[in-house]
Design an enzyme around this catalytic site. Structure first.
Site, short mmCIF file in Angstrom:
data_model
loop_
_atom_site.label_atom_id
_atom_site.label_comp_id
_atom_site.label_asym_id
_atom_site.label_seq_id
_atom_site.Cartn_x
_atom_site.Cartn_y
_atom_site.Cartn_z
N ASP A 483 60.81 70.72 70.15
CA ASP A 483 61.01 69.94 68.99
C ASP A 483 60.85 68.45 69.12
OD1 ASP A 483 60.92 71.43 66.71
OD2 ASP A 483 63.14 72.06 67.07
C1 BGC Z 1 67.10 68.22 69.12
C2 BGC Z 1 66.30 69.57 69.24
C3 BGC Z 1 66.18 70.19 68.18
C4 BGC Z 1 65.74 69.12 66.75
C5 BGC Z 1 65.51 69.82 65.53
C6 BGC Z 1 66.62 67.20 68.02
O1 BGC Z 1 67.47 66.24 67.95
O2 BGC Z 1 67.21 67.43 70.33
O3 BGC Z 1 67.04 70.32 70.28
O4 BGC Z 1 65.24 71.23 68.12
O5 BGC Z 1 66.54 68.00 66.75
O6 BGC Z 1 66.77 70.21 64.98
C1 NOJ Z 2 66.68 73.66 69.02
C2 NOJ Z 2 65.72 74.08 68.11
O1 NOJ Z 2 66.84 75.07 67.08
C3 NOJ Z 2 64.74 75.13 68.47
O2 NOJ Z 2 63.81 75.46 67.22
C4 NOJ Z 2 63.89 74.31 69.33
O3 NOJ Z 2 62.90 74.98 70.00
C5 NOJ Z 2 64.67 73.75 70.69
N1 NOJ Z 2 65.69 72.93 70.33
C6 NOJ Z 2 64.02 72.97 71.50
O4 NOJ Z 2 63.29 71.55 70.82
#
Ligand code: BGC
Ligand code: NOJ
Length: 811
Positions: A483
């Site tokens: 993400d």
């Molecule tokens: C986090 C990710 C997460 C994303 C969406 C980011 O701030 O680092 O791990 O997937 O937010 O919630």
């Molecule tokens: C947490 C999110 O819930 C997931 O969808 C994502 O793949 C990982 N972070 C990595 O960014």
């Protein structure tokens, strides 16, 4: 250092000090009503949706940590204390917390009173039972007072924290007998209330927080408890709470118990009222009556334990390694069920107000529990698919209560659609239920725009093909699995979200990870086409998969490992030519899992590079070298300090992809070494460094560039649970559900002699005894089922409901 131990026989983790390195928590509830409870009685409860139907308050970022919960204060002759230590923190002579499957029991002893709080959500029950047992361990008669305490949330947890113009005025309660009813907003638009009951006569009660605590007191010093006297306050606005005061006299050696129920009731519109302004309590009375006695609690708890026993019996392992056994048999499948229930919505790290169910998250979670409750996996798949767009794209999240896509977050994460194929294929392989493909499923929640589930999968597949970039690789969109790799975002404004802010048009940035995922799950789609007699469709799809594989080999390999992506300018990411972030874990895992580069010897290279550059004593970091400055063309990934989260943290979610990739190329020693590096049971002895629970995975462990290397964060709600379960049970132990049977193909450490897996599959039970006299990692020499030799390593579906003895010889 350890703070407890695993009690495998009782399927519990036993904590022997309240001062764990972080609150060590458990989840209560299986269907609609859920609670979180820490080893010091902290936590909260909600009905179905942690944002919209929150029963009790919980403050994040609180001081001290984990303040607020279902507390029971004991007033004993001027002294008062709480058995879970918090919030009063009076010294305990004894303390023990047992986190079990769906229940928690916390015992504290002080000055001749032993108090045990047992908490659980009974099966098919919309409430929590808290049974408090009190035992007089002294030689004197004890006259004590027991004060319960919960603080009600005004339902919508977000509003509850923000809208004080309204909130300070709306709170309302009713009290009848020993029951406190929380009925804020029931008068107008709500048809639900909460109740908090005790099965004993009361000496008094409190329902107004200020009256109970005193305006300037914390939960550690409630003025009523300190005085040993309830004030019989009636909440009107401000903050409604529920507190019962019960007088108890205990002769030496005697024991007694009280049952408290924190419940939730919905009334039909026409049955809301008993009389003007008085809520209809019929359902609450019925629920309370279910737990009138101590034996009712005992009975419900044993039903809950039987329920879990049955769920966990679908896959059990007997091996020489206790840590492995307890991960596979108890804690990992348990965590998988919790992630299934919660997705990423409510934990000690997810406030339950910001995120609904993730499209990709829930599809991946499904992999870990589909064998336990396939019927609920089916329902989940349909729910998820119903939020898909007609063009095959997907909302990134949806709300469990409404089952509608979340507009605030929107879509545009180009890996999302493919996970629907992954999830559906796993479900069909587990169950053989190809019929699910013919279900009519809406697009974007609109029943008038519906198509078969198969059509949804097709749109998922073609969403990738319709969105290819200059190298014939998939466009990344807002981001892929990672993400934080925001290649079209170019955000320079601190107040915008990397995930949702306006993106550039972006038809250049491509993801090698999505290419790997496409080649991994493409064959599932092709097989489904064939089974529906759509041969032409199948061969067209095959051609797309072949082209993607070729494009990945041609444009996605960097000499020693797979590239990560191409950015908005068409420049490489995750390449030896980059200054930082030269190699990423995700494509090494998924491309090899997809079989890309295996024949060409590139898979070996990629995994060796992963080992040499990304592996640490605590697991594999996400990329290396970490980003030491902010790159506007990369986005959030470079916003984290080095070694944390996506910027070179050990993201436990994708470590199992490397385990699985190692298994693809037959390196069982490596696969298992990686497994045991991050499996929490193996980290129990370093709990002081690791900090989160030794019985569940955390999302991230700080990586080698971090100041606090080895420290975990965000336990419980993570795709880590499902993927590690798949890695160990399918890739390493090698029991793999297939379209027409169970494939047996282990990839284990050469030192292992044997192990036994008992697997329930489509109604039959297979007791699979695997022996390894030649000490190989991979390769099945013979398989016999009930004494008959098979011609291959796939157990056919017997469909007779019987127990089958399977002998597998490796070599
Ligand atoms: C986090 C990710 C997460 C994303 C969406 C980011 O701030 O680092 O791990 O997937 O937010 O919630
Ligand atoms: C947490 C999110 O819930 C997931 O969808 C994502 O793949 C990982 N972070 C990595 O960014």
């Amino acid at each position: 250092m350890k703070y407890g131990f695993f009690d495998d026989v009782n399927q519990e983790y036993v904590i022997h000090t309240p001062q764990t390195p972080y609150p060590w928590i458990n989840y209560l509830g299986n269907e609609r009503f859920f609670g979180l409870i820490s080893n010091t009685s902290g936590g909260y409860a909600f009905y179905r949706d942690a944002r919209l139907r929150r029963l009790t308050r919980y403050r994040y970022n609180n001081i001290p940590v984990d303040n607020g919960g279902r507390y029971f204060y004991i007033y004993d002759d001027g002294d008062y204390w709480t058995p879970g230590w918090m919030p009063v923190k009076r010294e305990l002579e004894q303390y023990e917390c047992r986190h079990g499957l769906g229940y928690t029991s916390i015992m504290g002893e002080r000055n001749g009173i032993r108090a045990t709080q047992l908490a659980f959500v009974p099966l098919s029950f919309d409430g929590e039972v808290h049974q408090v047992k009190l035992q007089n361990t002294s030689l004197q008669t004890k006259k004590i007072k027991l004060f319960s305490f919960v603080e009600f949330c005004l339902w919508n947890a977000y509003d509850d924290m923000t809208n004080y113009q309204r909130n300070l005025n709306t709170g309302e309660v009713e009290i009848q007998d020993s029951v406190i009813y929380h009925k804020t907003e029931y008068r107008e638009r709500r048809n639900h209330y909460a109740f908090f009951s005790a099965n004993r006569p009361l000496a008094g009660y409190d329902t107004d927080r200020e009256a109970f605590l005193g305006l300037y007191n914390g939960l550690d010093q409630p003025q009523t408890v300190a005085a040993g006297q309830a004030s019989n306050s009636i909440a009107s606005g401000w903050s409604p709470v529920g507190s019962h005061c019960i007088e108890i006299t205990l002769e030496p050696g005697k024991e007694t118990s009280c049952n408290f129920i924190l419940g939730y009731v919905e009334n039909p519109e026409e049955e809301k009222w008993e009389s003007h302004g008085v809520i209809n309590k019929k359902q609450a009375h019925a629920m309370i009556a279910q737990f009138a006695d101590e034996t009712d609690v005992k009975q419900a708890l044993s039903e809950l334990r039987a329920y879990w026993y049955n769920l966990l019996s679908k896959y059990t392992l007997q091996s020489h390694d206790d840590k492995l056994n307890r991960m596979v048999n108890i804690w990992n499948p348990y965590q998988c069920m919790v992630t299934f229930n919660m997705s990423r919505s409510a934990s000690y790290f997810e406030s339950g107000i910001g995120r609904g169910m993730g499209f990709r998250d829930s599809n991946q979670d499904l992999l870990g529990f589909v064998h336990q409750i396939p019927e609920r996996a089916r329902e989940r798949i349909i729910d998820i698919a119903s939020t898909q767009f007609e063009n095959g794209g997907a909302y990134h999240q949806y709300q469990p209560l409404t089952k509608k896509g979340n507009h605030e977050v929107g879509g545009g994460f180009n890996d999302d659609p493919l996970w629907l194929i992954v999830g559906t294929a796993a479900y069909i392989k587990e169950t053989g239920d190809f019929g699910i493909l013919d279900e009519q499923v809406p697009f974007d929640g609109n029943v008038e725009r519906a198509a078969t589930l198969f059509e949804h999968l097709k749109r998922s597949f073609y969403h990738v093909i319709n969105n290819l970039g200059p190298h014939g690789l998939p466009l990344i969109g807002r981001a892929d699995w990672n993400d934080c790799l925001n290649l079209n975002c170019f955000s320079a404004t601190p107040d915008e979200s990397y995930q949702t802010t306006q993106n550039l048009e972006g038809r250049v940035a491509e993801s090698v990870f999505i290419a790997g995922l496409f080649v991994y799950t493409g064959p599932d789609f092709i097989e489904l086409c064939k089974r529906r007699g759509l041969d032409e469709e199948a061969s067209t799809a095959q051609a797309h998969v072949d082209r993607m594989r070729a494009a990945t080999l041609e444009h996605g390999f960097d000499g020693e490992w797979f590239l990560r992506a191409y950015d908005h300018y068409g420049d490489k990411i995750g390449s030896k030519d980059c200054e930082e972030g030269q190699i990423f874990i995700e494509p090494q895992g998924f491309c090899v899992m997809a079989g890309i580069g295996v024949e060409e010897g590139l898979a070996h290279k990629a995994l060796d590079s992963t080992r040499d550059r990304l592996e640490t004593p605590y697991g594999i970091v996400l990329q290396h070298p970490s980003y030491s400055r902010y790159y506007i063309n990369l986005g959030e990934i470079s916003s984290y300090p080095p070694g944390y989260k996506e910027n070179a943290g050990i993201f436990c979610h994708n470590n199992p992809w490397i385990m699985m990739a190692e298994a693809v190329i037959g390196r069982g020693d490596r696969a298992f070494e990686l497994y045991s590096k991050i499996a929490p049971a193996y980290l129990e002895d370093i709990s002081d460094i690791h900090r989160t629970e030794p019985y569940v995975y955390a999302q991230m462990i700080a990586g080698k560039d971090a100041v606090r290397e080895g420290e975990a964060k965000n336990s419980w709600l993570t795709g880590t649970a499902a993927w590690n379960f798949i890695a160990i049970t399918q890739s390493i132990l090698g029991i793999q559900p297939e379209w027409d049977g169970l494939r047996i193909d282990p990839c284990i450490p050469t030192a292992w002699d044997e192990f036994i897996v008992t697997r329930v599959f489509r109604g039959d039970t297979y007791v699979i005894h695997i022996t390894n006299p030649q000490h190989v990692s991979k390769g099945v020499a013979t398989v016999t089922v009930d004494g008959t030799l098979l011609t291959n390593n796939i157990l056919p579906v017997a469909a007779d409901g019987a127990i089958h003895q399977v002998k597998v010889l490796l070599g």
